[in-house]
Design a protein around this motif. Structure first.
Motif, PDB file in Angstrom:
ATOM      1  N   PRO A 478     -74.758  43.146  54.702  1.00  0.00           N
ATOM      2  CA  PRO A 478     -74.126  43.879  53.594  1.00  0.00           C
ATOM      3  C   PRO A 478     -73.869  45.349  53.908  1.00  0.00           C
ATOM      4  O   PRO A 478     -73.083  45.995  53.213  1.00  0.00           O
ATOM      5  N   ARG A 479     -74.507  45.889  54.912  1.00  0.00           N
ATOM      6  CA  ARG A 479     -74.281  47.286  55.286  1.00  0.00           C
ATOM      7  C   ARG A 479     -74.154  47.392  56.795  1.00  0.00           C
ATOM      8  O   ARG A 479     -74.600  46.516  57.543  1.00  0.00           O
ATOM      9  N   ALA A 480     -73.537  48.482  57.247  1.00  0.00           N
ATOM     10  CA  ALA A 480     -73.356  48.702  58.679  1.00  0.00           C
ATOM     11  C   ALA A 480     -74.701  48.960  59.347  1.00  0.00           C
ATOM     12  O   ALA A 480     -75.588  49.604  58.771  1.00  0.00           O
ATOM     13  N   LEU A 481     -74.872  48.437  60.558  1.00  0.00           N
ATOM     14  CA  LEU A 481     -76.115  48.644  61.305  1.00  0.00           C
ATOM     15  C   LEU A 481     -76.028  49.939  62.090  1.00  0.00           C
ATOM     16  O   LEU A 481     -74.970  50.319  62.594  1.00  0.00           O
ATOM     17  N   SER A 482     -77.151  50.606  62.212  1.00  0.00           N
ATOM     18  CA  SER A 482     -77.195  51.808  63.039  1.00  0.00           C
ATOM     19  C   SER A 482     -77.056  51.395  64.509  1.00  0.00           C
ATOM     20  O   SER A 482     -77.462  50.294  64.902  1.00  0.00           O
ATOM     21  N   GLY A 483     -76.459  52.254  65.286  1.00  0.00           N
ATOM     22  CA  GLY A 483     -76.286  51.950  66.705  1.00  0.00           C
ATOM     23  C   GLY A 483     -75.046  51.160  67.031  1.00  0.00           C
ATOM     24  O   GLY A 483     -74.850  50.763  68.179  1.00  0.00           O
ATOM     25  N   THR A 484     -74.193  50.935  66.025  1.00  0.00           N
ATOM     26  CA  THR A 484     -72.953  50.210  66.279  1.00  0.00           C
ATOM     27  C   THR A 484     -71.958  51.144  66.951  1.00  0.00           C
ATOM     28  O   THR A 484     -71.539  52.148  66.363  1.00  0.00           O
ATOM     29  N   ALA A 512     -63.947  46.446  63.479  1.00  0.00           N
ATOM     30  CA  ALA A 512     -62.827  47.333  63.188  1.00  0.00           C
ATOM     31  C   ALA A 512     -62.245  47.048  61.810  1.00  0.00           C
ATOM     32  O   ALA A 512     -61.922  47.963  61.049  1.00  0.00           O
ATOM     33  N   GLY A 513     -62.108  45.778  61.451  1.00  0.00           N
ATOM     34  CA  GLY A 513     -61.563  45.428  60.146  1.00  0.00           C
ATOM     35  C   GLY A 513     -62.458  45.869  59.005  1.00  0.00           C
ATOM     36  O   GLY A 513     -61.973  46.234  57.933  1.00  0.00           O
ATOM     37  N   LEU A 514     -63.777  45.857  59.223  1.00  0.00           N
ATOM     38  CA  LEU A 514     -64.732  46.295  58.203  1.00  0.00           C
ATOM     39  C   LEU A 514     -64.902  47.809  58.172  1.00  0.00           C
ATOM     40  O   LEU A 514     -65.602  48.343  57.305  1.00  0.00           O
ATOM     41  N   GLY A 515     -64.293  48.501  59.143  1.00  0.00           N
ATOM     42  CA  GLY A 515     -64.438  49.942  59.212  1.00  0.00           C
ATOM     43  C   GLY A 515     -65.796  50.378  59.716  1.00  0.00           C
ATOM     44  O   GLY A 515     -66.248  51.489  59.410  1.00  0.00           O
ATOM     45  N   ARG A 516     -66.447  49.533  60.497  1.00  0.00           N
ATOM     46  CA  ARG A 516     -67.785  49.855  61.008  1.00  0.00           C
ATOM     47  C   ARG A 516     -67.751  50.433  62.417  1.00  0.00           C
ATOM     48  O   ARG A 516     -68.800  50.670  63.013  1.00  0.00           O
ATOM     49  N   LEU A 517     -66.562  50.634  62.951  1.00  0.00           N
ATOM     50  CA  LEU A 517     -66.345  51.363  64.203  1.00  0.00           C
ATOM     51  C   LEU A 517     -65.286  52.411  63.937  1.00  0.00           C
ATOM     52  O   LEU A 517     -64.255  52.097  63.323  1.00  0.00           O
ATOM     53  N   ASP A 518     -65.517  53.650  64.376  1.00  0.00           N
ATOM     54  CA  ASP A 518     -64.463  54.647  64.179  1.00  0.00           C
ATOM     55  C   ASP A 518     -63.291  54.342  65.108  1.00  0.00           C
ATOM     56  O   ASP A 518     -63.387  53.531  66.030  1.00  0.00           O
ATOM     57  N   ALA A 519     -62.168  54.989  64.862  1.00  0.00           N
ATOM     58  CA  ALA A 519     -60.923  54.673  65.568  1.00  0.00           C
ATOM     59  C   ALA A 519     -61.067  54.851  67.071  1.00  0.00           C
ATOM     60  O   ALA A 519     -60.581  54.025  67.861  1.00  0.00           O
ATOM     61  N   ASN A 520     -61.739  55.901  67.501  1.00  0.00           N
ATOM     62  CA  ASN A 520     -61.865  56.152  68.938  1.00  0.00           C
ATOM     63  C   ASN A 520     -62.719  55.084  69.613  1.00  0.00           C
ATOM     64  O   ASN A 520     -62.387  54.604  70.706  1.00  0.00           O
TER      65      ASN A 520
END
Length: 602
Positions: A478-484, A512-520
């Protein structure tokens, strides 16, 4: 109509309705409609609606404005059930057998909003499909119904069953027909029946009449076709509707017209005698038949919807050879029809569970019911004993071992994933302190197959960054994991044994679709994996446009079209757009479950 003869329907309608108890919980370009793309903002010009067959106008009952498409043949295969009469043949139809009833004006249903599920009962909002009715219907018509994702099917079923507003560009009955037909191709016979029953029979368009016949065959309820017989004789396949008229005449106690209609169909030579015999078997069960009928499956090489419906309704065993090669959607019909032999339902259940037709609870209940019968098969007995162990053994390690045995027993990928569906609740109940002896990705995949994301989140401290279990949690929690990060994705890909690192590409697409990685970070990982997530096609533009218009129903439909076939055939950029679009329209939970499922099943 004689009341005493109405009781001779073999309980068909009642038993078919009982199937509701097993309803579940919640190169792709070529598969899209011709000319597929973003439709113009201006709706097509309105035209006067064509009146439905046998319609009786009442205040407020007019069909939604829009041109009604011409009659079509049933969506599913009925080619062996007969052909249309030659032009010029004298018409002497059986008028009896069509059940007639009147409803007070206040009880009649409008065509402006059709569907059983409301937002309060789990459905989508009434405007979920937007205002492009013909556009939505065309996509439904071109969609196969066989999807890679179990969660994609669950979401689409929910969308199609929702009480949605009928756009001005289409007749409400026609849109209901396309919804019901697609649900049938998905194997969702009971939900398709609910859509058909949401429209008063005398307001059914030719398309809906054809769909209704297939729905009542899929639910093994010949009596359900009776109200549609007059319209079917006028607009549909003459031979199949004549047989239906004969059956309905028999249900009404009119043996003479029933026998006459059967004889006329047989003498026409336009339909297999085997299919006529099946109709006679139904008549015999009603008491209208004049002699007993023996059904032999010799020289019958395939199972059609007519043969499935008639045989199931009268408890005629279908040979295993025909059941094995039956179309994928018919496996779902078998499981959902409670009058089907239990052994046949169990044989079809793993595929139905893996596809999303059966929920975790429904699948476990079916297995338990089969195991409680006298002398269950050895394989079933062993399976249910292991499943009980997964819930009841004393220690967590023992319960986990029982689950592993079930997962390993699958003979193919569908059976393996079905076993994970069956153990979902047991997996969710397992303590995170349990020693799994390795990477618990299957355990987490089992939890998420049942939607237990909060339980899966508790396992975050137990997994290593870059492991397969970590990847499942990275997109499914349900939430983004640290270290992703791009580095974590690279570590994941180092141990990726899937073909062409497809699993890693799916991980990147989901993050990427969930927005859990920044664009770079996403761009860096995409470069390392040689994947273009931003690829533009007519399909990608269509699903993102639907998301921008805030149309969750249309997004769910387009998402399903982008996942037709097997996971190995789904391009990573399709998963990216699916997850992103679902998230944009407020369906992030479904987006996460689809992304996690992709990592589990490839």
């Amino acid at each position: 109509m004689k009341k005493n003869t109405l009781s001779l329907t073999l309980g068909l309608s009642a038993t078919a309705l009982a199937a509701i108890l097993v309803l579940p919980v919640i190169a792709q370009e070529s598969l899209l409609p011709e000319g597929f793309g973003t439709p113009p903002d201006t709706p097509a010009p309105k035209s006067s609606p064509t009146p439905s067959p046998a319609a009786t106008p009442t205040p407020g009952s007019a069909p939604t404005n829009g041109a009604v498409p011409p009659p079509v043949t049933p969506t599913l295969d009925t080619t062996t059930v007969g052909a249309a009469d030659e032009e010029g043949e004298e018409e002497e139809e059986v008028e009896s057998g069509g059940l007639k009833y009147d409803l007070p004006p206040g009880a009649r249903r409008l065509l402006t909003r059709i569907g059983p599920l409301t937002p309060e009962t789990g459905g989508l909002a009434p405007d979920a499909f937007g205002v492009r009715g013909q556009y939505a219907a065309a996509i439904m018509r071109k969609t196969s119904g066989q999807f890679a994702s179990r969660w994609g099917q669950i979401l689409l079923r929910r969308a199609l069953a929702s009480a949605i507003d009928t756009p001005d560009t289409i007749n409400g009955a026609d849109l209901a027909a396309e919804r019901a037909s697609l649900l049938l191709r998905m194997g969702e016979s009971t939900t398709a029946r609910r859509i058909v029953q949401s429209v008063d029979y005398d307001r059914a368009s030719p398309r809906l009449v054809a769909a209704a016949q297939q729905v009542y065959l899929a639910t093994a309820d010949p009596a359900g076709m009776c109200p549609y017989v007059p319209a079917g004789l006028a607009h549909g396949d003459q031979q199949t509707w004549r047989l239906s008229a004969a059956i309905c005449a028999g249900l009404s106690g009119e043996a003479g017209p029933a026998g006459w209609a059967i004889g006329r169909v047989r003498s026409s030579g336009k339909i297999s005698n085997f299919d006529v015999l099946l109709a006679e078997r139904v008549l015999g069960a009603t008491g209208a038949g004049r002699r007993s009928t023996t059904i032999e499956w010799d020289n019958i090489d395939r199972l059609t919807s007519w043969r499935f419906g008639m045989a199931t309704a009268t408890a005629i065993p279908v040979p295993e050879t025909l059941r094995t090669v039956a179309p994928y959607y018919m496996k779902g019909w078998m499981v959902l029809a409670p009058m089907t032999d239990m052994a046949d339902r169990i044989a079809a259940a793993p595929e139905a569970a893996a596809r999303g037709v059966l929920s975790n609870e429904a699948y476990v209940s079916l297995l338990s019911a089969a195991a409680s019968e006298e002398e269950p098969g050895e394989t079933l007995a062993a399976q249910t004993e292991q499943l009980r162990g997964a819930f009841r053994l004393a220690t967590g390690a023992e319960r986990y071992a029982a689950m592993e045995q079930l997962w390993a027993a699958g003979g193919n990928t569908a059976q393996t994933y079905a076993a994970m569906v069956a153990t979902a609740r047991a997996a969710a109940a397992l303590s995170p302190s349990t020693d799994t002896g390795g990477d618990p990705w299957q355990l987490l995949g089992s939890m998420l197959a049942g939607g237990y994301d909060a339980n899966a989140l508790a396992w975050v401290p137990s997994v290593s960054v870059g492991s397969r279990a970590w990847g499942v949690l990275a997109v499914g929690s349900p939430r983004a994991l640290s270290g992703t990060s791009a580095g974590a994705v690279e570590r994941f890909s180092d141990d990726d044994d899937s073909v062409d690192t497809l699993r890693s590409k799916f991980l990147l697409a989901g993050l990427a679709g969930l927005g859990r990685l920044d664009a770079n970070a996403a761009a860096s990982a995409a470069s390392d994996l040689s994947v273009d997530l931003g690829k533009q096609t007519r399909w990608s533009r269509a699903i993102m446009a639907a998301a921008e218009r805030r149309e969750p129903g249309m997004v769910a439909l387009l998402a399903a079209t982008g996942m037709q076939g097997e996971w190995s055939k789904v391009p990573p950029y399709h998963l990216y757009y699916i997850v992103r679009a679902l998230r944009d329209v407020g369906l992030e939970a479904e987006a996460r479950m689809i992304a996690a499922e992709a990592l589990v099943r490839v």
